[in-house]
Scaffold this motif. Structure first.
Motif, mmCIF file in Angstrom:
data_model
loop_
_atom_site.group_PDB
_atom_site.id
_atom_site.type_symbol
_atom_site.label_atom_id
_atom_site.label_comp_id
_atom_site.label_asym_id
_atom_site.label_seq_id
_atom_site.Cartn_x
_atom_site.Cartn_y
_atom_site.Cartn_z
ATOM 1 N N ALA A 181 1.103 -1.170 0.012
ATOM 2 C CA ALA A 181 -0.054 0.119 -0.144
ATOM 3 C C ALA A 181 0.857 1.214 -0.003
ATOM 4 O O ALA A 181 0.553 2.084 -0.719
ATOM 5 N N ILE A 182 2.197 1.223 0.817
ATOM 6 C CA ILE A 182 2.739 2.351 0.970
ATOM 7 C C ILE A 182 3.969 2.453 0.062
ATOM 8 O O ILE A 182 4.308 3.585 -0.649
ATOM 9 N N LYS A 183 4.786 1.504 -0.249
ATOM 10 C CA LYS A 183 6.013 1.591 -1.151
ATOM 11 C C LYS A 183 6.043 0.417 -1.770
ATOM 12 O O LYS A 183 6.722 -0.586 -1.844
ATOM 13 N N PRO A 184 5.181 0.366 -3.063
ATOM 14 C CA PRO A 184 4.815 -0.958 -3.950
ATOM 15 C C PRO A 184 5.949 -1.430 -4.301
ATOM 16 O O PRO A 184 6.275 -2.571 -4.788
ATOM 17 N N SER A 185 7.133 -0.541 -4.598
ATOM 18 C CA SER A 185 8.482 -1.258 -5.135
ATOM 19 C C SER A 185 9.404 -1.990 -4.183
ATOM 20 O O SER A 185 10.358 -2.486 -4.489
ATOM 21 N N GLY A 186 8.753 -2.075 -2.999
ATOM 22 C CA GLY A 186 9.373 -2.668 -1.764
ATOM 23 C C GLY A 186 10.319 -1.860 -1.110
ATOM 24 O O GLY A 186 10.509 -0.895 -1.330
ATOM 25 N N LEU A 187 10.704 -2.246 0.369
ATOM 26 C CA LEU A 187 11.409 -1.400 1.307
ATOM 27 C C LEU A 187 12.588 -0.644 0.542
ATOM 28 O O LEU A 187 12.943 0.207 0.578
ATOM 29 N N PHE A 188 13.124 -1.693 -0.148
ATOM 30 C CA PHE A 188 14.445 -1.150 -0.924
ATOM 31 C C PHE A 188 14.538 -1.279 -2.481
ATOM 32 O O PHE A 188 15.599 -0.954 -2.986
#
Lengths: 296, 243
Positions: free
Chosen positions: A281-288
């Motif tokens: 929901a917040i950062k669809p490309s993943g944490l990194f």
């Protein structure tokens, strides 16, 4: 405090297994934008072949654990290449956007069925190559095998990273990942690079299989849940970030062991999956996950 | 060196090239000019194997390369510096150059190995800006530097034929001049080149022979000198076609 430390350490070992499988998802995604949804089955096949070679279920043991590992890696690589050749290559060739999803899932189911028929449906114990008495480490009890999981996982990922940075073939893999057409112009056979990435992907899953088998049970159905959770790890960490899968794996591993103890084992999968939903929901490309910068 | 016969190409259902004839003799610079959408880049892509032609034939040094995948055409000896530079952004400038020499560094590559270190040094001599930045990620270079890198990378193949697609696109005027200066140097060294350029007059000044492309067909061709003085071609420079 001791208990928390204990939980953290078990979580780390489990997390590194997830990281290795997720690493496999990354390698095929990087080169071809496709994933092998049969990663869990590749892990299972690695463990079953390993057990057949160094256990006593098929009239063995034929080789000891340490000699078995390279054989299983070779098997995993061939299995991955087969998946690419049968399931993925036709989909890439016809530019089918979703064909590879169905075909890799289908191949996974076929592999599981075959395994059930060859090795049966029951879970089997996998003899541990290391002593099964826990050792004391910073006030927590750790199985030597758990330590080996962590060391083995880091070693494997470091070797691949070294290959990618230092050898011309590794550089060709990275080039294919960033621009397939331009890589072709360099004379790089990008189709072969994709086959290689599938081989590497299944090889890492098979490696994870023989690492984890001695601490759990081995059976035809062992891969499904692991493959799915590792997929969650790959999404949490970012499908494009090498560091991401390690952090994502550790997060999920630790979340599972701590929730299992402090809340209930019934809910142990929940926090990790909630984290997955939050990341999506917040950062669809993943944490990194990296968003590539393109200069025009 | 490179002979193109009745080349046809399409994107899906849309036919872009309707039978192109081009000849690039050894050691000569041939330029392909025409307005936007005339099919210049498509011609380049069809030659280098980025796009599979739908008809016609292409021979490179007597070998039929029609329809081969790009990597096999590169191994036979054709380098293509594509439109939009297409450098590998996460890898260092040096690694980009080494990748240009991939066909010389690997077993399956088939190109003679030669003096790779020497060629790397020569490439960095031609493009001193790249020497300063050789350990920097290619994605951090400016547009002009990336263009230099794309050209240098193509040269690292040690090609028999070099395709340059819009090497001056998006560059500051002073860099455009530098790019043409470098093309002139390569020509003096005997490099066979096919050049696509928006600066048609500059391209015709450096080239031996020119072709004017209109709507996927060759409209006019002739020695560069002659084309420069042709009033119809002067109109085509501006993308205006008068009937």
């Amino acid at each position: 405090m001791d208990i928390l430390l204990q939980l953290l350490m078990s979580g780390v070992a489990l997390g590194m297994i997830y990281a290795v499988i997720a690493f496999g998802y990354q390698s095929t995604f990087a080169t071809s934008g496709t994933l092998n949804f049969g990663q869990g089955e590749a892990l299972m096949l690695g463990a079953m072949v390993g057990l057949s070679l160094s256990g006593d279920i098929m009239g063995g043991p034929y080789v000891n654990y340490w000699l078995m590992v390279p054989l299983v890696l070779l098997f995993g690589a061939l299995q991955g290449a087969l998946v690419e050749f049968v399931g993925v290559r036709p989909a890439i060739k016809t530019k089918s956007e979703f064909g590879w999803i169905m075909s890799t899932i289908a191949l996974g189911i076929i592999f599981r069925n075959v395994a059930e028929n060859v090795w049966g449906r029951d879970d089997l114990p996998f003899p541990s190559p290391l002593p099964t008495t826990p050792i004391h480490l910073f006030g927590a009890n750790v199985l030597p095998m758990e330590l080996m999981v962590v060391v083995g996982a880091i070693l494997m990922m470091a070797l691949v990273e070294f290959f990618n940075r230092r050898s011309i073939y590794g550089k060709a893999v990275v080039a294919t990942s960033s621009d397939r057409d331009a890589a072709g112009l360099m004379g790089i056979n990008t189709g072969l690079v994709i086959t290689f990435s599938y081989a590497l992907s299944s090889m890492s899953a098979a490696f994870a299989g023989v690492l984890i088998a001695p601490i759990t049970l081995t059976g035809a159905s062992m891969g499904a849940v692991l493959g799915l959770k590792a997929f969650a790890v790959a999404i949490i960490g970012g499908l494009t970030s090498g560091l991401g899968v390690i952090v994502g794996g550790l997060l999920l591993g630790v979340a599972e062991t701590t929730t299992g103890f402090y809340v209930s084992t019934g809910y142990k999968d929940v926090p990790g999956l909630v984290l997955l939903l939050l990341v999506l929901a917040i950062k669809p490309s993943g944490l990194f996950g990296k968003t590539t910068i393109k200069k025009v | 060196m490179l002979v193109i016969n009745q080349l046809k190409a399409a994107y899906g259902q849309v036919q872009v090239l309707h039978g192109i004839e081009l000849t690039i003799p050894k050691g000569q610079v041939v330029t392909l000019i025409g307005s936007n959408g005339a099919g210049k880049t498509t011609t380049m892509r069809a030659i280098s194997g980025m796009l599979k032609p739908t008809g016609g034939s292409i021979t490179l040094g007597g070998k039929n390369i029609t329809g081969l995948p790009a990597h096999r055409i590169a191994r036979i000896g054709l380098a293509h510096s594509p439109e939009g530079r297409r450098v590998f952004p996460t890898q260092s400038v040096r690694d980009n150059l080494l990748l240009g020499a991939f066909t010389r560094l690997t077993f399956g590559g088939k190109r003679a190995r030669g003096d790779i270190q020497g060629d790397l040094d020569r490439a960095l001599d031609i493009f001193p800006r790249l020497r300063e930045r050789q350990f920097q990620q290619a994605g951090t270079l400016s547009g002009g530097e990336q263009q230099m890198l794309a050209m240098a990378r193509a040269l690292m193949l040690n090609p028999d034929v070099l395709l340059l697609d819009e090497p001056s696109m998006g560059l500051a005027p002073i860099l455009v001049e530098e790019v043409f200066h470098i093309i002139g140097r390569l020509k003096a060294q005997g490099m066979t080149m096919l050049l696509v350029e928006q600066f048609a007059s500059a391209a015709l000044a450096v080239a031996d022979y020119g072709y004017v492309l209109e709507n996927g067909r060759i409209a006019v061709h002739g020695p560069a000198e002659q084309l420069r003085n042709d009033p119809k071609v002067r109109a085509a420079y501006l993308g205006i076609v008068q009937h």
